[in-house]
Design an enzyme around this catalytic site. Structure first.
Site, short mmCIF file in Angstrom:
data_model
loop_
_atom_site.label_atom_id
_atom_site.label_comp_id
_atom_site.label_asym_id
_atom_site.label_seq_id
_atom_site.Cartn_x
_atom_site.Cartn_y
_atom_site.Cartn_z
N ALA A 175 14.59 55.74 59.08
CA ALA A 175 15.34 55.40 60.29
C ALA A 175 15.83 56.63 61.03
CB ALA A 175 16.54 54.52 59.94
N ASP A 205 12.05 53.69 53.83
CA ASP A 205 12.76 53.31 55.05
C ASP A 205 13.07 54.58 55.81
OD1 ASP A 205 14.47 52.51 57.04
OD2 ASP A 205 15.77 51.33 55.76
N TRP A 210 21.50 50.11 52.81
CA TRP A 210 21.71 49.46 54.11
C TRP A 210 21.89 47.96 53.87
CZ3 TRP A 210 17.40 47.45 57.61
CH2 TRP A 210 17.89 47.10 58.87
N LYS A 261 16.93 55.45 66.75
CA LYS A 261 17.90 56.53 66.87
C LYS A 261 17.27 57.81 67.38
CE LYS A 261 20.05 53.79 63.65
NZ LYS A 261 19.41 52.69 62.92
#
Length: 298
Positions: free
Chosen positions: A109, A107, A25, A143
């Site tokens: 997400a 991470d 990212w 999300k």
């Protein structure tokens, strides 16, 4: 927040090596640079020949990293490639982390928004926890709860020692106080209510299954149409990858031609599978077929 936490708690402070996947990212490096880390490197992650995880190179680089390095791992639905390690590969990664005494920052997400199953998408973190590996986890609900504008998430530090957990909480409070002092409660209360109220949680998990299932179907439509057209090459990576994004495995020149045809993708061949519909997936396959055949004819 967790980058600042790690800066304060690692032995070498700002000189502690930080390893990011290549690619990763785009915001990962600026976050660690802004926190003050001076030694940011990458580990091999994506195999352009298979369009999957370059597990041999990844293990080699993590093994070669100085002991006690910070390793940033994507929990699921790797951004930007969509290529995730298998369960067996996660076990290999965990062993290297144990052997080298690395500190992992997961991470997260897309938990629940990758496979549609919260537990399945959390496999790596739960594996590390079961093996007694301490780690940090940066979790976003942007999300998977549709709370993008609220910037809701959770920073977790998993330790084996209750006293260490108390100390970690104290450090986090010291990081937070000058950073933002106190977050808005609105988004956090929405997330808490959805996760703790049985009827809302059931509806939430069902909707994640529907959304992730739609993305998976778009992957299959695209792959199946390329196979039907007899497009040169193997396109199985499209369905093996997971999450919102996919690396198609096209060259920059092929991507440039697709862009000229008003196909929205990056020169790296990264597309947003979530942006496809059944009809546009078929259209995309047609354009890919044409430019791949054109390249092969040169």
């Amino acid at each position: 927040m967790l980058a600042d936490f790690l800066l304060r708690t690692t032995n070498k402070k700002e000189n502690t090596p930080v390893y990011l996947s290549d690619p990763t990212w785009a915001n990962h490096r600026p976050i660690f640079e802004t926190s003050g880390f001076k030694n940011i490197a990458t580990y091999e992650y994506f195999d352009k020949k298979t369009n999957g995880v370059a597990i041999t190179g990844m293990l080699r680089d993590l093994t070669a990293a100085p002991e006690g390095s910070i390793i940033v791992l994507h929990l699921c639905a790797h951004n930007p490639t969509g290529a995730d390690p298998s369960e067996a590969e996660w076990a290999q990664i965990a062993k290297v982390v144990e052997d080298k005494k690395h500190m992992v920052l997961f991470d997260s997400a897309y938990q629940g928004y990758a496979s549609g199953n919260l537990a399945k998408d959390a496999y790596a973190a739960r594996l590390f926890s079961d093996r007694g590996i301490e780690f940090c986890l940066a979790q976003s609900f942007a999300k998977n709860m549709g709370l993008y504008a609220e910037r809701v998430g959770c920073a977790s530090v998993v330790t084996n020692d209750p006293e260490a957990a108390v100390l970690a909480q104290g450090v986090l409070k010291n990081v937070i106080r000058p950073m933002y002092s106190n977050p808005p409660a609105h988004g956090a209360r929405i997330a808490h209510r959805v996760m703790t109220q049985p009827d809302l949680r059931e509806e939430w998990e069902s909707e994640m299954g529907l959304m992730s299932g739609r993305i998976i179907r778009m992957r299959h439509i695209l792959r199946d149409e390329l196979v039907r057209l007899g497009t040169p090459g193997n396109w199985d990576h499209i369905t093996k990858q997971i999450g919102m994004f996919s690396y198609l495995g096209l060259t920059k020149e092929q991507c440039d031609e697709l862009i000229e045809r008003r196909v929205f993708l990056l020169p790296s061949s990264r597309i947003s599978v979530a942006g496809l519909t059944a009809s546009t997936a078929v259209d995309l396959a047609k354009h890919i077929d044409e430019i791949v055949r054109k390249s092969a004819a040169k």
